[in-house]
Scaffold this active site. Structure first.
Site, PDB file in Angstrom:
ATOM      1  CB  VAL A   1      34.533  54.976  39.760  1.00 13.12           C
ATOM      2  CG1 VAL A   1      33.317  55.524  39.246  1.00 13.12           C
ATOM      3  CG2 VAL A   1      35.129  53.944  40.825  1.00 13.12           C
ATOM      4  CG  HIS A   2      38.673  49.215  38.981  1.00 10.73           C
ATOM      5  ND1 HIS A   2      38.825  47.986  37.398  1.00 10.73           N
ATOM      6  CD2 HIS A   2      39.097  48.628  38.934  1.00 10.73           C
ATOM      7  CE1 HIS A   2      39.549  47.951  37.768  1.00 10.73           C
ATOM      8  NE2 HIS A   2      40.413  47.489  38.330  1.00 10.73           N
ATOM      9  N   PRO A   3      38.611  51.178  35.454  1.00 11.96           N
ATOM     10  CG  PRO A   3      40.037  51.277  35.084  1.00 11.96           C
ATOM     11  CD  PRO A   3      39.753  51.289  36.054  1.00 11.96           C
ATOM     12  NE  ARG A   4      33.508  48.955  32.784  1.00 10.30           N
ATOM     13  CZ  ARG A   4      33.472  50.159  32.934  1.00 10.30           C
ATOM     14  NH1 ARG A   4      34.288  50.147  33.989  1.00 10.30           N
ATOM     15  NH2 ARG A   4      32.907  51.220  32.316  1.00 10.30           N
TER      16      ARG A   4
END
Length: 137
Positions: free
Chosen positions: A79-82
């Protein structure tokens, strides 16, 4: 003695073997791992280590080498943008060091990381070379 802390964020929070290999890379470079925070939902791990500037740079590069070799973002979900296998590599002055020392370290790390892995490196906050990148968010 100058002490700088490094708090790199790696785009892996589920595979224990990769997380362990990243931690071993820091230790093999001569620094203790002070903290590891793993978040499987975000599929991200944050490592904390500290030491003399040269040791911190060596440990950060060793960790980055393992992350780049082990993490394929084409297969990554979370769920975290990377941005990359290793997203951010903050350097923090702790004792006998200044923000200027950390800026110099960030720039040296970024140049070596880009040279080794043939990828762009974006410097942010105080280390930014472009004014528009001063604010990370």
């Amino acid at each position: 003695m100058s002490i700088i802390e490094c708090v790199p964020n790696v785009s892996e929070g589920r595979r224990a073997s990769v997380i362990d290999a990243c931690a071993r890379a820091i230790e093999d470079a001569g620094l203790p791992v002070l903290d590891v925070h793993t978040d499987p939902a975000h599929n991200r791990t944050v490592f904390t280590f500290a030491g003399a500037p040269a040791g911190v740079e060596a440990a950060a590069l060793a960790l980055a080498d393992v992350a780049v070799a082990s993490i394929d973002l084409r297969q990554h979900e979370g769920v975290h943008p990377r941005v990359g296998a290793i997203d951010v590599v903050p350097f923090v002055p702790i004792a006998g060091s200044t923000l200027g020392d950390c800026v110099a370290l960030a720039r040296a790390f970024g140049a070596e990381f880009a040279r080794r892995h043939h990828v762009p490196v974006f410097l942010y906050e105080a280390a930014a070379a472009v004014v528009g990148r001063r604010r990370l968010e």
